[in-house]
Design a protein around this motif. Structure first.
Motif, PDB file in Angstrom:
ATOM      1  N   PHE A 290       0.849  -1.129   0.082  1.00 34.88           N
ATOM      2  CA  PHE A 290      -0.050  -0.162   0.115  1.00 34.88           C
ATOM      3  C   PHE A 290       0.855   1.265  -0.023  1.00 34.88           C
ATOM      4  N   ILE A 291       0.296   2.364  -1.030  1.00 30.77           N
ATOM      5  CA  ILE A 291       1.278   3.378  -0.811  1.00 30.77           C
ATOM      6  C   ILE A 291       0.044   4.380  -0.433  1.00 30.77           C
ATOM      7  N   ILE A 292       0.151   5.016   0.868  1.00 31.27           N
ATOM      8  CA  ILE A 292      -0.709   6.018   1.199  1.00 31.27           C
ATOM      9  C   ILE A 292      -0.340   7.223   0.565  1.00 31.27           C
ATOM     10  N   TYR A 293      -0.887   8.148  -0.180  1.00 34.07           N
ATOM     11  CA  TYR A 293      -0.617   9.057  -1.005  1.00 34.07           C
ATOM     12  C   TYR A 293      -1.215  10.494  -0.713  1.00 34.07           C
ATOM     13  N   MET A 294      -0.274  11.429  -0.592  1.00 33.38           N
ATOM     14  CA  MET A 294      -0.724  12.759   0.076  1.00 33.38           C
ATOM     15  C   MET A 294      -0.613  13.663  -1.053  1.00 33.38           C
ATOM     16  N   ASP A 295      -1.601  14.130  -1.841  1.00 32.38           N
ATOM     17  CA  ASP A 295      -1.285  15.185  -3.070  1.00 32.38           C
ATOM     18  C   ASP A 295      -0.937  16.758  -2.372  1.00 32.38           C
ATOM     19  N   ASP A 296      -0.312  17.458  -3.025  1.00 30.92           N
ATOM     20  CA  ASP A 296      -0.010  18.775  -2.686  1.00 30.92           C
ATOM     21  C   ASP A 296       0.044  18.990  -1.096  1.00 30.92           C
ATOM     22  N   LEU A 297       0.916  18.261  -0.614  1.00 33.37           N
ATOM     23  CA  LEU A 297       1.223  18.401   0.963  1.00 33.37           C
ATOM     24  C   LEU A 297       2.121  19.749   1.382  1.00 33.37           C
ATOM     25  N   ASP A 322       5.663  -3.217   7.135  1.00 33.89           N
ATOM     26  CA  ASP A 322       6.451  -3.335   5.907  1.00 33.89           C
ATOM     27  C   ASP A 322       5.752  -3.178   4.648  1.00 33.89           C
ATOM     28  N   ASN A 323       4.456  -3.310   4.754  1.00 29.29           N
ATOM     29  CA  ASN A 323       3.505  -3.161   3.517  1.00 29.29           C
ATOM     30  C   ASN A 323       2.975  -1.743   3.175  1.00 29.29           C
ATOM     31  N   VAL A 324       3.321  -0.974   3.938  1.00 27.19           N
ATOM     32  CA  VAL A 324       2.973   0.556   3.934  1.00 27.19           C
ATOM     33  C   VAL A 324       4.196   1.489   3.666  1.00 27.19           C
ATOM     34  N   LEU A 325       3.915   2.334   2.484  1.00 24.44           N
ATOM     35  CA  LEU A 325       4.888   3.572   2.405  1.00 24.44           C
ATOM     36  C   LEU A 325       4.198   4.716   2.049  1.00 24.44           C
ATOM     37  N   ILE A 326       4.696   5.912   2.225  1.00 20.31           N
ATOM     38  CA  ILE A 326       4.073   6.999   2.303  1.00 20.31           C
ATOM     39  C   ILE A 326       4.670   7.723   0.936  1.00 20.31           C
ATOM     40  N   TYR A 327       3.864   8.063  -0.022  1.00 21.17           N
ATOM     41  CA  TYR A 327       4.567   9.109  -1.065  1.00 21.17           C
ATOM     42  C   TYR A 327       3.587  10.395  -1.103  1.00 21.17           C
ATOM     43  N   ALA A 328       4.278  11.431  -1.072  1.00 20.78           N
ATOM     44  CA  ALA A 328       3.679  12.722  -1.208  1.00 20.78           C
ATOM     45  C   ALA A 328       4.089  13.654  -2.186  1.00 20.78           C
ATOM     46  N   THR A 329       3.398  14.561  -2.545  1.00 24.66           N
ATOM     47  CA  THR A 329       3.503  15.527  -3.694  1.00 24.66           C
ATOM     48  C   THR A 329       3.322  16.912  -2.982  1.00 24.66           C
ATOM     49  N   SER A 330       4.475  17.928  -3.367  1.00 23.63           N
ATOM     50  CA  SER A 330       4.381  19.247  -2.642  1.00 23.63           C
ATOM     51  C   SER A 330       4.974  20.250  -3.387  1.00 23.63           C
ATOM     52  N   ASN A 331       4.502  21.447  -3.671  1.00 19.50           N
ATOM     53  CA  ASN A 331       5.230  22.478  -4.486  1.00 19.50           C
ATOM     54  C   ASN A 331       6.379  23.017  -3.305  1.00 19.50           C
ATOM     55  N   ARG A 332       6.200  22.514  -2.079  1.00 19.69           N
ATOM     56  CA  ARG A 332       7.185  23.234  -1.214  1.00 19.69           C
ATOM     57  C   ARG A 332       8.325  22.358  -0.941  1.00 19.69           C
ATOM     58  N   ARG A 333       9.583  22.480  -0.829  1.00 15.27           N
ATOM     59  CA  ARG A 333      10.598  21.632  -0.601  1.00 15.27           C
ATOM     60  C   ARG A 333      10.688  21.248   0.920  1.00 15.27           C
ATOM     61  N   HIS A 334      10.278  22.139   1.862  1.00 18.26           N
ATOM     62  CA  HIS A 334      10.146  21.944   3.228  1.00 18.26           C
ATOM     63  C   HIS A 334       9.001  21.588   3.841  1.00 18.26           C
TER      64      HIS A 334
END
Length: 430
Positions: A290-297, A322-334
């Motif tokens: 599973f990828i837990i996806y966070m858009d525009d974080l 072990d079957n979970v990762l977090i993928y996020a997108t952001s316009n901010r580096r920090h």
């Protein structure tokens, strides 16, 4: 006792009322002499339910067999969840499964002509070869619907209970079971104070090749994801950079590319971060990745939701599965907005630097960070050329690029998103 009550593993079907009503009517000991009209009414109600299921899910052909197949592929039990993605398992549970499949195969092969004659309900005949309308249903996309219907045909062709069991087990291995098996992506909703993982039935069918350029960035994302689905060590991943550069598209493409290998994605929003532990609790013991996806974080200075995220990533007494990762997108580096006053106004708090570090340290919890930068003029034109070629837009290159340059000046500047919007504009004029 009717057959439906003899099942051990496959009990309490969701949407199973028609199943239990029909199996009761199929029982040889069911007498229709004294209450024939009531049983006929129950039969018509069952027909109604199967027709409605066909309309909502897009089934056609033998609706009774499609219905039983639908129940089988959605029922999460000790056997089906053990077989998902992994295939056949060893142990005594196979004897219990074989017992249930013997009951289900008998029901699957039931001749509705007998019930039709017994109850004098000629409309039962329509269940044998139902023709759906042009609309394919809204609950499943066509790919899932067709897989269920194909399994129904294969089950009809089986001659033994063992063959029946093998076909169902192979479906579990190839596609999984229940909502997590049949769907790629999910969202989180609240229902009666409970956290629910709800399928997204209309996900965009984009692929990484659809994103022009960013080859190094895409390869970094592929390498991390392939390690994850292969059971190797992988990292949480942050895609950051300018708006409209393909960060979200890359994430959507990843789930399309690795769905067949057991990858699933759950989209969660910032205001739902307090539900993260509940979500992880529901998926941690399944055989999928599973990828837990966070858009525009991103977080403003007054928002504290980032603390929930840090807690989940770091883990408490119970580590992140072990079957979970977090993928996020952001316009901010920090990720967390840092004001100049956080550093300048030292008198407001004795340990101000600790507060600053807490805010900006969130990004360090992502082991892989991938930068998506805004394209320059030449790269933007190359994106336009590629997109126009894929869409077979007939226009001289000089004119195409000149119009693209005019478009980007008034529609957000140089980005892949602007290029795609320009191509959509051209397609709309054709």
């Amino acid at each position: 006792m009717e057959s439906g009550k003899k099942l051990i593993l496959y009990r309490d079907f969701a949407l199973g009322k028609a199943f239990y009503d029909f199996t009761w009517m199929m029982d040889d000991n069911t007498s229709v002499d004294s209450n024939k009209e009531e049983i006929q009414s129950l039969c018509y109600e069952g027909i109604h339910e199967l027709i409605e299921l066909s309309a909502s899910h897009g089934f056609e052909g033998n609706l009774w067999q499609n219905y039983l197949t639908f129940l089988l592929v959605n029922h999460e039990n000790a056997y089906s969840t053990s077989c998902e993605i992994k295939g056949a398992v060893q142990g005594s549970i196979n004897e219990l499964a074989l017992h249930d499949f013997s009951v289900l195969k008998e029901l699957f092969d039931f001749d509705f002509g007998e019930l039709q004659e017994k109850l004098e309900v000629p409309e039962l005949a329509i269940l044998k070869d139902y023709k759906r309308t042009d609309r394919g249903g809204k609950v499943f996309n066509h790919r899932i619907r067709d897989r269920i219907c194909a399994l129904s045909v294969r089950l009809r062709q089986t001659e033994t209970v063992e063959e029946f069991k093998d076909e169902v087990t192979e479906f579990y291995r190839e596609f999984g079971v229940g909502k997590l098996g049949l769907h790629k992506a999910f969202r989180v909703e609240h229902e009666r104070d409970q956290v629910k993982i709800v399928p997204i039935t209309n996900i965009a069918h984009v692929h990484l090749d659809d994103l022009v350029g960013y080859e190094d960035a895409k390869q970094k994302l592929i390498d991390n994801t392939e390690a994850f689905v292969s059971g190797k060590q992988a990292n949480n991943c942050l895609l950051f950079g300018d708006a409209g550069t393909g960060k979200s598209t890359s994430i959507k493409a990843i789930i399309n590319q690795y769905y067949e290998k057991g990858l699933r994605m759950i989209e969660i929003y910032k205001h739902q971060f307090q539900d993260l532990n509940d979500v992880i609790g529901q998926i941690k013991n399944r055989n999928y990745k599973f990828i837990i996806y966070m858009d525009d974080l991103s977080f403003e200075e007054f928002e504290i939701e980032y603390k929930y995220l840090k807690a989940v990533i770091e883990g408490g007494l119970e580590k992140k599965p072990d079957n979970v990762l977090i993928y996020a997108t952001s316009n901010r580096r920090h990720l967390v907005r840092e004001k100049f006053s956080d550093k300048a106004e030292r008198d407001d708090e004795l340990h101000t630097n600790d507060t600053v570090q807490e805010k900006i340290s969130l990004v360090s919890r992502f082991g892989v960070t991938i930068y998506f930068g805004k394209p320059d003029k030449k790269e933007f034109q190359e994106i336009v050329r590629n997109l126009a070629k894929r869409q077979k837009i007939q226009m001289e290159e000089e004119e195409l690029l000149a119009e693209a340059n005019k478009w980007e000046l008034s529609h957000g500047g140089l980005s892949g998103r602007t290029a795609q919007q320009f191509i959509n504009y051209l397609l709309g004029k054709q």
